[in-house]
Motif scaffolding. Sequence first.
Motif, PDB file in Angstrom:
ATOM      1  N   ARG A 133      -7.134  -8.094 -11.393  1.00 12.01           N
ATOM      2  CA  ARG A 133      -6.132  -7.470 -10.508  1.00 12.01           C
ATOM      3  C   ARG A 133      -6.791  -6.881  -9.268  1.00 12.01           C
ATOM      4  NH1 ARG A 133      -3.803  -5.907 -15.333  1.00 12.01           N
ATOM      5  NH2 ARG A 133      -4.674  -3.801 -15.258  1.00 12.01           N
ATOM      6  N   LEU A 134      -7.922  -6.214  -9.472  1.00 10.78           N
ATOM      7  CA  LEU A 134      -8.652  -5.624  -8.351  1.00 10.78           C
ATOM      8  C   LEU A 134      -9.090  -6.714  -7.369  1.00 10.78           C
ATOM      9  CD1 LEU A 134      -9.963  -3.090  -7.067  1.00 10.78           C
ATOM     10  CD2 LEU A 134     -11.971  -3.555  -8.480  1.00 10.78           C
TER      11      LEU A 134
ATOM     12  N   THR B 169      -6.036  -8.017  -5.476  1.00 11.60           N
ATOM     13  CA  THR B 169      -5.576  -7.013  -4.516  1.00 11.60           C
ATOM     14  C   THR B 169      -6.491  -6.975  -3.299  1.00 11.60           C
ATOM     15  OG1 THR B 169      -4.593  -5.690  -6.277  1.00 11.60           O
ATOM     16  CG2 THR B 169      -5.057  -4.552  -4.213  1.00 11.60           C
ATOM     17  N   TYR B 170      -7.790  -7.005  -3.541  1.00 11.44           N
ATOM     18  CA  TYR B 170      -8.787  -7.003  -2.466  1.00 11.44           C
ATOM     19  C   TYR B 170      -8.589  -8.205  -1.544  1.00 11.44           C
ATOM     20  CZ  TYR B 170     -13.474  -7.081  -0.362  1.00 11.44           C
ATOM     21  OH  TYR B 170     -14.525  -7.110   0.513  1.00 11.44           O
TER      22      TYR B 170
ATOM     23  N   LEU C 295     -14.244   2.580  -4.118  1.00 10.68           N
ATOM     24  CA  LEU C 295     -13.748   1.274  -4.550  1.00 10.68           C
ATOM     25  C   LEU C 295     -14.883   0.450  -5.164  1.00 10.68           C
ATOM     26  CD1 LEU C 295     -11.398  -0.671  -4.789  1.00 10.68           C
ATOM     27  CD2 LEU C 295     -11.916  -1.460  -2.473  1.00 10.68           C
TER      28      LEU C 295
ATOM     29  N   ARG D  85      -3.646   0.697  -2.678  1.00 13.18           N
ATOM     30  CA  ARG D  85      -3.161  -0.538  -3.319  1.00 13.18           C
ATOM     31  C   ARG D  85      -3.832  -0.781  -4.662  1.00 13.18           C
ATOM     32  NH1 ARG D  85      -2.293  -5.474   0.863  1.00 13.18           N
ATOM     33  NH2 ARG D  85      -1.085  -4.380   2.444  1.00 13.18           N
ATOM     34  N   THR D  86      -5.078  -0.346  -4.783  1.00  8.72           N
ATOM     35  CA  THR D  86      -5.803  -0.614  -6.026  1.00  8.72           C
ATOM     36  C   THR D  86      -5.577   0.461  -7.085  1.00  8.72           C
ATOM     37  OG1 THR D  86      -7.823   0.495  -5.269  1.00  8.72           O
ATOM     38  CG2 THR D  86      -7.620  -1.882  -4.810  1.00  8.72           C
ATOM     39  N   THR D  87      -4.891   1.530  -6.727  1.00  8.79           N
ATOM     40  CA  THR D  87      -4.638   2.600  -7.694  1.00  8.79           C
ATOM     41  C   THR D  87      -3.156   2.760  -7.989  1.00  8.79           C
ATOM     42  OG1 THR D  87      -4.654   4.254  -5.932  1.00  8.79           O
ATOM     43  CG2 THR D  87      -6.727   3.888  -7.105  1.00  8.79           C
TER      44      THR D  87
ATOM     45  N   ALA E  57      -2.588  -0.375 -12.377  1.00  6.27           N
ATOM     46  CA  ALA E  57      -3.933  -0.803 -12.003  1.00  6.27           C
ATOM     47  C   ALA E  57      -4.964  -0.432 -13.061  1.00  6.27           C
ATOM     48  CB  ALA E  57      -4.332  -0.211 -10.657  1.00  6.27           C
TER      49      ALA E  57
END
Length: 193
Positions: free
Chosen positions: A88-89, A92-93, A127, A71-73, A77
């Motif tokens: 954004r990170l 998303t987290y 991460l 999801r983070t890549t 991103a």
Amino acid sequence: MDESESPAGLRARLVDVGVDLVTREGAQALTLREIARRAGVSHGAPRRYFPTHLELLSAIARRGFTELAARTTTPGATVGDPRARLARLARTYLEYALENPGMYELMFRHDLLESGHPGLRDTSLPLFGVLVELVGQVRPDADARAVAGALWAQLHGIAQLWTWGSLQLATGADFTALVHTALDAHLGPEGER
């Protein structure tokens, strides 16, 4: 399910069942006996593929870290300045944590996991490495690892308190405002650097 299935197949099946179980019922439901029952194998079968309960839980948590990393890549991103990427990170987290509370809890309960196990470390540490790198770009004057650790702890606290309903009750703030406030607290107000 028949225990004559290939070792790799049964191993994957046990992890799949564990992922489904933690998603539906939370980390406390992840007993070897229950995973075996739902996989349709004897209660001793998991021990043939996972010598300890912790190793099975770690394999399940690894799936969560893999999904969170995916999801983070996603495309986009890595676009934008480091501060925007951090925002954004962080979102998303937190979205992952709120959508997957059982898995999220398991992923960070290193008291329940073989945290020194290379497979788990290989999926959990990258991460945090991205977080440290981005913080270092935004705050070159600071110890990026320490600031990233503090920011991560705050995001974790936001996720937990939001899940329990405490933050909404106490602050009336929405999720996005809390993310921006956390970033400002650790990185300085946006536009200042």
